[in-house]
Design an enzyme around this catalytic site. Structure first.
Site, PDB file in Angstrom:
ATOM      1  N   CYS A 113       0.853  -1.182   0.000  1.00 19.03           N
ATOM      2  CA  CYS A 113       0.000   0.000   0.000  1.00 19.03           C
ATOM      3  C   CYS A 113       0.887   1.229   0.000  1.00 19.03           C
ATOM      4  O   CYS A 113       1.870   1.288   0.745  1.00 19.03           O
ATOM      5  CB  CYS A 113      -0.876  -0.019   1.248  1.00 19.03           C
ATOM      6  SG  CYS A 113      -1.932   1.431   1.399  1.00 19.03           S
ATOM      7  N   HIS A 159     -10.056   1.220   1.631  1.00 14.17           N
ATOM      8  CA  HIS A 159      -9.581   2.553   2.025  1.00 14.17           C
ATOM      9  C   HIS A 159     -10.751   3.495   2.298  1.00 14.17           C
ATOM     10  O   HIS A 159     -10.685   4.344   3.179  1.00 14.17           O
ATOM     11  CB  HIS A 159      -8.718   3.172   0.917  1.00 14.17           C
ATOM     12  CG  HIS A 159      -7.273   2.804   0.996  1.00 14.17           C
ATOM     13  ND1 HIS A 159      -6.496   3.060   2.099  1.00 14.17           N
ATOM     14  CD2 HIS A 159      -6.447   2.206   0.099  1.00 14.17           C
ATOM     15  CE1 HIS A 159      -5.256   2.631   1.883  1.00 14.17           C
ATOM     16  NE2 HIS A 159      -5.202   2.107   0.680  1.00 14.17           N
ATOM     17  N   HIS A 179      -8.900  -3.692  -2.277  1.00 12.93           N
ATOM     18  CA  HIS A 179      -7.972  -2.893  -1.479  1.00 12.93           C
ATOM     19  C   HIS A 179      -8.441  -1.433  -1.428  1.00 12.93           C
ATOM     20  O   HIS A 179      -8.451  -0.807  -0.359  1.00 12.93           O
ATOM     21  CB  HIS A 179      -6.576  -2.999  -2.110  1.00 12.93           C
ATOM     22  CG  HIS A 179      -5.507  -2.226  -1.416  1.00 12.93           C
ATOM     23  ND1 HIS A 179      -4.475  -2.835  -0.742  1.00 12.93           N
ATOM     24  CD2 HIS A 179      -5.296  -0.891  -1.303  1.00 12.93           C
ATOM     25  CE1 HIS A 179      -3.679  -1.896  -0.231  1.00 12.93           C
ATOM     26  NE2 HIS A 179      -4.155  -0.718  -0.568  1.00 12.93           N
ATOM     27  N   GLU A 180      -8.854  -0.904  -2.588  1.00 12.66           N
ATOM     28  CA  GLU A 180      -9.236   0.514  -2.644  1.00 12.66           C
ATOM     29  C   GLU A 180     -10.570   0.773  -1.945  1.00 12.66           C
ATOM     30  O   GLU A 180     -10.724   1.792  -1.266  1.00 12.66           O
ATOM     31  CB  GLU A 180      -9.280   1.012  -4.096  1.00 12.66           C
ATOM     32  CG  GLU A 180      -7.962   0.907  -4.858  1.00 12.66           C
ATOM     33  CD  GLU A 180      -6.759   1.478  -4.118  1.00 12.66           C
ATOM     34  OE1 GLU A 180      -6.937   2.447  -3.366  1.00 12.66           O
ATOM     35  OE2 GLU A 180      -5.652   0.937  -4.287  1.00 12.66           O
TER      36      GLU A 180
END
Ligand code: ZN
Length: 197
Positions: free
Chosen positions: A114, A160, A156-157
């Site tokens: 990341c 966030h 993953h995004e």
């Protein structure tokens, strides 16, 4: 048009990376403000370089992320490694107010890093295939399915945007510096066996 600015990337520890980002209000879609943010995020992602970047990583608590993968970013991987990871080049995508859902039960475990946890990587189990739906920066509907590495980037995004980092999901005993991961000649299976995970 001047080049989009490259923004500083917020590092782990910053509270914004742990907060739920807000939906982008409809009246902002298609505005120069949102378009400029997306252009700056794309420039920042490319400069890093990275394959995805979420707005909280540049200090903006909106539900926006960008993603892109290029052949030059995977040049260190052999053809077999690219295939194993499901890594393929794809054009830049902008997702605003996205929703990501898993498609099938199959899961995949690989090293993942990341830009906000600079210098490290760890094994993370993700859904092999997901679908995403949202709009782009102009407010145009945007929906597609992805599998392999693009599916990993999407998961993953979206994490966030919910204040989650990969370190919350990683197999913690696999946490490594990127130098160890890059120099590694062992398969994920061999590493898991060695670590007893
Ligand atoms: Zn990240």
């Amino acid at each position: 048009m001047p080049d989009a600015p490259i923004l500083p990337i917020v590092q782990a520890g910053a509270p914004i990376l742990r907060a739920r980002a807000a939906e982008v209000p409809p009246e902002l879609l298609g505005t120069p403000e949102l378009r400029d943010l997306c252009a700056a995020m794309i420039a920042t992602m490319r400069a890093a370089p990275g394959v995805g970047l979420a707005a909280p990583q540049v200090g903006v608590a909106w539900r926006v992320f960008v993603m892109e993968d290029r052949d030059e970013l995977m040049s260190v991987l052999s053809a077999g490694e690219r295939h194993e990871r499901g890594r393929v080049a794809f054009d830049v995508r902008v997702l605003v107010n996205p929703v990501v859902r898993p498609v099938a039960g199959e899961r995949a475990t690989f090293f993942e890093g990341c830009l906000s946890v600079d210098g490290y990587a760890a094994l993370v189990e993700r859904h092999h295939e997901v679908e995403v739906a949202g709009v782009d920066e102009h407010g145009e509907a945007c929906a597609f399915r992805a599998h392999g590495w693009p599916a990993r980037i999407l998961q993953h995004e979206i994490d966030h945007l919910d204040g989650t980092l990969y370190v919350d999901r990683m197999l913690s005993r696999s946490f490594s510096t990127v130098d160890y991961v890059r120099d590694g000649t062992k398969t994920v299976e061999e590493i898991r066996r060695e670590l007893g995970i």
